[in-house]
Design a protein around this motif. Structure first.
Motif, PDB file in Angstrom:
ATOM      1  N   LEU A 176       0.832  -1.201   0.000  1.00  0.00           N
ATOM      2  CA  LEU A 176       0.000   0.000   0.000  1.00  0.00           C
ATOM      3  C   LEU A 176       0.868   1.254   0.000  1.00  0.00           C
ATOM      4  O   LEU A 176       0.540   2.255  -0.646  1.00  0.00           O
ATOM      5  N   ALA A 177       1.994   1.186   0.708  1.00  0.00           N
ATOM      6  CA  ALA A 177       2.910   2.329   0.736  1.00  0.00           C
ATOM      7  C   ALA A 177       3.568   2.538  -0.616  1.00  0.00           C
ATOM      8  O   ALA A 177       3.952   3.664  -0.968  1.00  0.00           O
ATOM      9  N   LEU A 178       3.709   1.477  -1.391  1.00  0.00           N
ATOM     10  CA  LEU A 178       4.314   1.586  -2.718  1.00  0.00           C
ATOM     11  C   LEU A 178       3.341   2.130  -3.752  1.00  0.00           C
ATOM     12  O   LEU A 178       3.754   2.503  -4.851  1.00  0.00           O
ATOM     13  N   GLY A 179       2.030   2.150  -3.407  1.00  0.00           N
ATOM     14  CA  GLY A 179       1.073   2.741  -4.332  1.00  0.00           C
ATOM     15  C   GLY A 179      -0.219   1.987  -4.530  1.00  0.00           C
ATOM     16  O   GLY A 179      -1.109   2.458  -5.256  1.00  0.00           O
ATOM     17  N   ALA A 180      -0.379   0.811  -3.904  1.00  0.00           N
ATOM     18  CA  ALA A 180      -1.643   0.082  -4.017  1.00  0.00           C
ATOM     19  C   ALA A 180      -2.739   0.808  -3.251  1.00  0.00           C
ATOM     20  O   ALA A 180      -2.476   1.618  -2.362  1.00  0.00           O
ATOM     21  N   ASP A 181      -4.004   0.515  -3.593  1.00  0.00           N
ATOM     22  CA  ASP A 181      -5.135   1.245  -3.017  1.00  0.00           C
ATOM     23  C   ASP A 181      -5.759   0.567  -1.810  1.00  0.00           C
ATOM     24  O   ASP A 181      -6.151   1.229  -0.855  1.00  0.00           O
ATOM     25  N   ARG A 182      -5.862  -0.740  -1.827  1.00  0.00           N
ATOM     26  CA  ARG A 182      -6.426  -1.459  -0.690  1.00  0.00           C
ATOM     27  C   ARG A 182      -5.890  -2.879  -0.664  1.00  0.00           C
ATOM     28  O   ARG A 182      -5.316  -3.356  -1.648  1.00  0.00           O
ATOM     29  N   GLY A 183      -6.063  -3.518   0.481  1.00  0.00           N
ATOM     30  CA  GLY A 183      -5.509  -4.848   0.648  1.00  0.00           C
ATOM     31  C   GLY A 183      -6.519  -5.849   1.158  1.00  0.00           C
ATOM     32  O   GLY A 183      -7.545  -5.485   1.748  1.00  0.00           O
ATOM     33  N   ILE A 184      -6.223  -7.112   0.918  1.00  0.00           N
ATOM     34  CA  ILE A 184      -7.040  -8.223   1.416  1.00  0.00           C
ATOM     35  C   ILE A 184      -6.087  -9.254   2.015  1.00  0.00           C
ATOM     36  O   ILE A 184      -5.162  -9.718   1.344  1.00  0.00           O
ATOM     37  N   LEU A 185      -6.317  -9.602   3.266  1.00  0.00           N
ATOM     38  CA  LEU A 185      -5.529 -10.640   3.922  1.00  0.00           C
ATOM     39  C   LEU A 185      -6.396 -11.882   4.099  1.00  0.00           C
ATOM     40  O   LEU A 185      -7.439 -11.839   4.733  1.00  0.00           O
ATOM     41  N   ILE A 186      -5.959 -12.973   3.500  1.00  0.00           N
ATOM     42  CA  ILE A 186      -6.604 -14.274   3.719  1.00  0.00           C
ATOM     43  C   ILE A 186      -5.816 -14.939   4.837  1.00  0.00           C
ATOM     44  O   ILE A 186      -4.722 -15.451   4.630  1.00  0.00           O
TER      45      ILE A 186
END
Length: 249
Positions: free
Chosen positions: A76-86
């Protein structure tokens, strides 16, 4: 265009690993963990697509323990917008990982899935291909160049004989090779912003995925130490040792 990027939490590539005393696995205590280097390249490529105005949203997904959110936050710090943790504490095999990613693809409907060609721990090089089989998406593996144009992805692949270029109709899966790009470093302001970006959590059970292992790990041990080499004075001595001692000629 929505981009889904899969990242894996692995031991940092600069760390020398060692087996546990009982040989049951790799000792991970107090080791530095990082994003798998090939996955980091996938994140960088997704960010570049967004910077070019091609991608509109980057979703990063990781499968692992609660600590795997660290690698998602880095993405996310590199530029992604949102995350999903399985979330799972079990070491998953490539097929189980592919099934989890397939369930996420069904939910998110990405236009392109970017992922590393392999992880530096298992070195299986299987997940991307298995995900392609499960989703029915075309795939371009070992990508050293990616161009998105008019609903198609043109992928230059690194193969044994040189380079191969394929055209994929989106949605598609692309697995990244080392020469695709050089990942950037996350800036401090972006690291702070990443803490406020959304991250969802789920489990394989919630996704309806059976993660029962199909392979049993019997033992982990370091390779045998190699005997020290010797120097020979000339070619004749070398040939003599190869013929009479090593008996290979």
């Amino acid at each position: 265009m929505k981009v889904l990027v899969a990242v894996k939490r692995v031991v940092d590539y600069n760390v020398k690993v060692r087996p546990k005393a009982d040989g049951s696995g790799v000792d991970l205590n107090n080791l530095k963990m990082s994003i798998n280097p090939f996955c980091e390249i996938a994140v960088e490529e997704a960010v570049r697509l967004k910077e070019k105005g091609i991608a509109t949203e980057i979703v990063v997904v990781s499968i692992g323990p609660q600590q795997a959110q660290e690698q998602i936050r880095t993405s996310l710090a590199l530029g992604a917008d949102r995350g999903i943790l399985i979330k799972t504490d079990q070491d998953l095999e490539p097929l189980a990982i592919a099934k989890c990613l397939k369930a996420i693809c069904d939910q998110e409907s990405p236009d392109i899935v970017l992922m590393g060609k392999q992880s530096i721990d298992g070195d299986n090089n299987q997940t991307g291909q298995m995900l392609g089989a499960l989703t029915g998406y075309p795939q371009g593996t070992f990508a050293s160049e990616l161009i998105i144009d008019g609903g198609k992805a043109r992928v230059t692949r690194e193969i044994d004989g040189g380079l191969q270029t394929v055209s994929l109709t989106l949605p598609a899966i692309v697995t990244t090779d080392l020469r695709l790009n050089e990942p950037r470093y996350a800036s401090l302001p972006n690291i702070m912003k990443a803490k406020k970006k959304p991250m969802d959590e789920t489990t394989p059970e919630t996704l309806g995925v059976d993660i029962t292992p199909r392979v049993t790990l019997l033992k982990v041990e370091p390779p045998a130490e190699r005997a020290s080499g010797i120097k020979v004075a000339n070619v004749d001595e070398l040939l003599d040792k190869l013929r009479n001692e090593a008996k290979v000629i």
